[in-house]
Scaffold this motif. Structure first.
Motif, PDB file in Angstrom:
ATOM      1  N   ALA A 115      19.467 -43.751 -13.665  1.00 49.82           N
ATOM      2  CA  ALA A 115      18.605 -43.594 -12.488  1.00 49.82           C
ATOM      3  C   ALA A 115      18.759 -42.214 -11.867  1.00 49.82           C
ATOM      4  CB  ALA A 115      18.929 -44.667 -11.454  1.00 49.82           C
ATOM      5  N   ALA A 116      19.952 -41.641 -11.951  1.00 47.69           N
ATOM      6  CA  ALA A 116      20.204 -40.327 -11.349  1.00 47.69           C
ATOM      7  C   ALA A 116      19.344 -39.231 -11.963  1.00 47.69           C
ATOM      8  CB  ALA A 116      21.683 -39.967 -11.468  1.00 47.69           C
ATOM      9  N   ARG A 117      18.810 -39.471 -13.143  1.00 51.13           N
ATOM     10  CA  ARG A 117      17.948 -38.475 -13.798  1.00 51.13           C
ATOM     11  C   ARG A 117      16.492 -38.590 -13.356  1.00 51.13           C
ATOM     12  NH1 ARG A 117      19.777 -40.686 -18.896  1.00 51.13           N
ATOM     13  NH2 ARG A 117      22.016 -40.502 -18.735  1.00 51.13           N
ATOM     14  N   GLU A 118      16.179 -39.643 -12.623  1.00 50.51           N
ATOM     15  CA  GLU A 118      14.799 -39.875 -12.192  1.00 50.51           C
ATOM     16  C   GLU A 118      14.454 -39.024 -10.966  1.00 50.51           C
ATOM     17  OE1 GLU A 118      12.574 -41.795 -13.819  1.00 50.51           O
ATOM     18  OE2 GLU A 118      14.158 -42.078 -15.319  1.00 50.51           O
ATOM     19  N   PRO A 119      13.217 -38.501 -10.914  1.00 50.53           N
ATOM     20  CA  PRO A 119      12.809 -37.752  -9.726  1.00 50.53           C
ATOM     21  C   PRO A 119      12.928 -38.631  -8.484  1.00 50.53           C
ATOM     22  CG  PRO A 119      11.166 -37.583 -11.462  1.00 50.53           C
ATOM     23  CD  PRO A 119      12.160 -38.606 -11.906  1.00 50.53           C
ATOM     24  N   GLY A 120      13.448 -38.088  -7.458  1.00 50.26           N
ATOM     25  CA  GLY A 120      13.567 -38.812  -6.195  1.00 50.26           C
ATOM     26  C   GLY A 120      14.884 -39.522  -5.995  1.00 50.26           C
ATOM     27  N   PHE A 121      15.662 -39.726  -7.066  1.00 48.69           N
ATOM     28  CA  PHE A 121      16.916 -40.465  -6.906  1.00 48.69           C
ATOM     29  C   PHE A 121      17.877 -39.741  -5.974  1.00 48.69           C
ATOM     30  CE2 PHE A 121      21.296 -41.472  -7.951  1.00 48.69           C
ATOM     31  CZ  PHE A 121      21.292 -42.851  -7.827  1.00 48.69           C
ATOM     32  N   LEU A 122      18.095 -38.441  -6.197  1.00 50.68           N
ATOM     33  CA  LEU A 122      19.056 -37.715  -5.355  1.00 50.68           C
ATOM     34  C   LEU A 122      18.578 -37.646  -3.911  1.00 50.68           C
ATOM     35  CD1 LEU A 122      20.251 -34.887  -7.777  1.00 50.68           C
ATOM     36  CD2 LEU A 122      21.455 -36.991  -7.123  1.00 50.68           C
ATOM     37  N   ALA A 123      17.278 -37.499  -3.708  1.00 48.40           N
ATOM     38  CA  ALA A 123      16.751 -37.536  -2.338  1.00 48.40           C
ATOM     39  C   ALA A 123      17.023 -38.904  -1.727  1.00 48.40           C
ATOM     40  CB  ALA A 123      15.253 -37.231  -2.334  1.00 48.40           C
ATOM     41  N   GLY A 124      16.906 -39.948  -2.521  1.00 39.36           N
ATOM     42  CA  GLY A 124      17.191 -41.296  -2.039  1.00 39.36           C
ATOM     43  C   GLY A 124      18.636 -41.477  -1.636  1.00 39.36           C
ATOM     44  N   VAL A 125      19.544 -40.852  -2.376  1.00 36.04           N
ATOM     45  CA  VAL A 125      20.964 -40.913  -2.007  1.00 36.04           C
ATOM     46  C   VAL A 125      21.155 -40.278  -0.638  1.00 36.04           C
ATOM     47  CG1 VAL A 125      23.280 -40.061  -2.569  1.00 36.04           C
ATOM     48  CG2 VAL A 125      21.803 -40.948  -4.383  1.00 36.04           C
TER      49      VAL A 125
ATOM     50  N   LYS B  77      18.823 -30.912   5.673  1.00 38.78           N
ATOM     51  CA  LYS B  77      18.105 -29.784   5.062  1.00 38.78           C
ATOM     52  C   LYS B  77      18.021 -29.955   3.555  1.00 38.78           C
ATOM     53  CE  LYS B  77      19.594 -26.382   8.451  1.00 38.78           C
ATOM     54  NZ  LYS B  77      20.516 -25.252   8.673  1.00 38.78           N
ATOM     55  N   ALA B  78      19.098 -30.426   2.950  1.00 42.76           N
ATOM     56  CA  ALA B  78      19.155 -30.529   1.487  1.00 42.76           C
ATOM     57  C   ALA B  78      18.062 -31.424   0.940  1.00 42.76           C
ATOM     58  CB  ALA B  78      20.534 -31.051   1.061  1.00 42.76           C
ATOM     59  N   ILE B  79      17.756 -32.470   1.648  1.00 46.35           N
ATOM     60  CA  ILE B  79      16.768 -33.427   1.152  1.00 46.35           C
ATOM     61  C   ILE B  79      15.414 -32.759   0.896  1.00 46.35           C
ATOM     62  CG2 ILE B  79      15.855 -34.304   3.335  1.00 46.35           C
ATOM     63  CD1 ILE B  79      16.253 -37.115   2.172  1.00 46.35           C
ATOM     64  N   ARG B  80      15.088 -31.744   1.654  1.00 50.78           N
ATOM     65  CA  ARG B  80      13.797 -31.063   1.529  1.00 50.78           C
ATOM     66  C   ARG B  80      13.671 -30.275   0.225  1.00 50.78           C
ATOM     67  NH1 ARG B  80      10.381 -33.520   4.697  1.00 50.78           N
ATOM     68  NH2 ARG B  80      11.198 -33.778   6.777  1.00 50.78           N
ATOM     69  N   TYR B  81      14.789 -29.953  -0.403  1.00 47.62           N
ATOM     70  CA  TYR B  81      14.776 -29.176  -1.643  1.00 47.62           C
ATOM     71  C   TYR B  81      14.753 -30.059  -2.887  1.00 47.62           C
ATOM     72  CZ  TYR B  81      15.662 -24.950   1.008  1.00 47.62           C
ATOM     73  OH  TYR B  81      15.552 -23.891   1.875  1.00 47.62           O
ATOM     74  N   LEU B  82      14.764 -31.365  -2.692  1.00 48.70           N
ATOM     75  CA  LEU B  82      14.826 -32.299  -3.814  1.00 48.70           C
ATOM     76  C   LEU B  82      13.481 -32.966  -4.046  1.00 48.70           C
ATOM     77  CD1 LEU B  82      18.253 -33.916  -2.914  1.00 48.70           C
ATOM     78  CD2 LEU B  82      17.796 -32.182  -4.669  1.00 48.70           C
ATOM     79  N   PRO B  83      13.188 -33.323  -5.298  1.00 49.08           N
ATOM     80  CA  PRO B  83      11.923 -34.024  -5.567  1.00 49.08           C
ATOM     81  C   PRO B  83      11.812 -35.291  -4.721  1.00 49.08           C
ATOM     82  CG  PRO B  83      12.992 -33.388  -7.622  1.00 49.08           C
ATOM     83  CD  PRO B  83      13.966 -33.096  -6.502  1.00 49.08           C
ATOM     84  N   LEU B  84      10.654 -35.479  -4.131  1.00 45.27           N
ATOM     85  CA  LEU B  84      10.322 -36.629  -3.272  1.00 45.27           C
ATOM     86  C   LEU B  84      11.145 -36.665  -1.987  1.00 45.27           C
ATOM     87  CD1 LEU B  84       9.846 -39.401  -5.985  1.00 45.27           C
ATOM     88  CD2 LEU B  84       8.119 -37.920  -4.964  1.00 45.27           C
ATOM     89  N   GLY B  85      11.713 -35.563  -1.618  1.00 46.00           N
ATOM     90  CA  GLY B  85      12.503 -35.523  -0.398  1.00 46.00           C
ATOM     91  C   GLY B  85      11.740 -35.034   0.806  1.00 46.00           C
ATOM     92  N   ASP B  86      10.416 -34.953   0.679  1.00 49.20           N
ATOM     93  CA  ASP B  86       9.623 -34.391   1.762  1.00 49.20           C
ATOM     94  C   ASP B  86       8.777 -35.417   2.494  1.00 49.20           C
ATOM     95  OD1 ASP B  86       7.000 -32.943  -0.331  1.00 49.20           O
ATOM     96  OD2 ASP B  86       7.766 -34.960  -0.170  1.00 49.20           O
ATOM     97  N   ASP B  87       9.115 -36.701   2.340  1.00 51.37           N
ATOM     98  CA  ASP B  87       8.399 -37.765   3.029  1.00 51.37           C
ATOM     99  C   ASP B  87       6.928 -37.881   2.644  1.00 51.37           C
ATOM    100  OD1 ASP B  87      10.738 -38.441   4.353  1.00 51.37           O
ATOM    101  OD2 ASP B  87      10.258 -37.156   6.064  1.00 51.37           O
ATOM    102  N   ARG B  88       6.534 -37.328   1.529  1.00 46.53           N
ATOM    103  CA  ARG B  88       5.151 -37.435   1.077  1.00 46.53           C
ATOM    104  C   ARG B  88       5.091 -38.324  -0.160  1.00 46.53           C
ATOM    105  NH1 ARG B  88       2.706 -31.994  -0.044  1.00 46.53           N
ATOM    106  NH2 ARG B  88       4.712 -31.603  -0.966  1.00 46.53           N
ATOM    107  N   HIS B  89       5.776 -39.428  -0.127  1.00 45.31           N
ATOM    108  CA  HIS B  89       5.894 -40.302  -1.291  1.00 45.31           C
ATOM    109  C   HIS B  89       4.572 -40.916  -1.724  1.00 45.31           C
ATOM    110  CE1 HIS B  89      10.142 -39.941  -0.663  1.00 45.31           C
ATOM    111  NE2 HIS B  89       9.961 -40.284   0.590  1.00 45.31           N
ATOM    112  N   ASP B  90       3.674 -41.158  -0.800  1.00 42.90           N
ATOM    113  CA  ASP B  90       2.466 -41.883  -1.173  1.00 42.90           C
ATOM    114  C   ASP B  90       1.230 -41.003  -1.264  1.00 42.90           C
ATOM    115  OD1 ASP B  90       1.772 -43.380   2.101  1.00 42.90           O
ATOM    116  OD2 ASP B  90       2.353 -41.383   1.496  1.00 42.90           O
ATOM    117  N   ILE B  91       1.415 -39.707  -1.299  1.00 44.68           N
ATOM    118  CA  ILE B  91       0.281 -38.807  -1.438  1.00 44.68           C
ATOM    119  C   ILE B  91       0.045 -38.549  -2.926  1.00 44.68           C
ATOM    120  CG2 ILE B  91      -0.557 -36.449  -1.028  1.00 44.68           C
ATOM    121  CD1 ILE B  91       1.069 -36.440   1.541  1.00 44.68           C
TER     122      ILE B  91
END
Length: 99
Positions: free
Chosen positions: A46-56, A83-97
């Motif tokens: 799962a850690a290799r999936e986009p968004g996983f690290l942002a989810g952590v 701040k770090a979350i913004r640099y990760l895939p899916l970490g920008d709160d735009r999950h459903d766009i």
């Protein structure tokens, strides 16, 4: 640990450290697994999936006592976790766009 959260690499380093923090805690890990629906043996995959690290990081940020304990143990400022979350895939709160 001094952190400059200005790159994805630094953000990933913080998120991986946060994952280790969660995985090592006998109370946090079951909660994380329950919330995410991931089975313990599937975390590496799962850690290799986009968004996983942002989810952590979202998991850490969602509970202030957990955030503060992670910050104290890791030396990463709470603001840097946010701040770090913004640099990760899916970490920008735009999950459903859709694009």
């Amino acid at each position: 640990m001094a952190n400059n959260v200005s790159t994805r690499e630094n953000a990933e380093r913080i998120a991986i450290e946060a994952l280790g923090f969660v995985a090592a805690d006998p109370e946090l890990l079951p909660r994380f697994l329950a919330i995410t629906g991931i089975e313990a043996q599937a975390i590496r995959h799962a850690a290799r999936e986009p968004g996983f690290l942002a989810g952590v990081l979202q998991f850490i940020l969602a509970h202030e006592p957990t955030l503060l304990r992670f910050a104290a143990e890791s030396g990463v400022a709470p603001a840097d976790v946010a701040k770090a979350i913004r640099y990760l895939p899916l970490g920008d709160d735009r999950h459903d766009i859709s694009t």
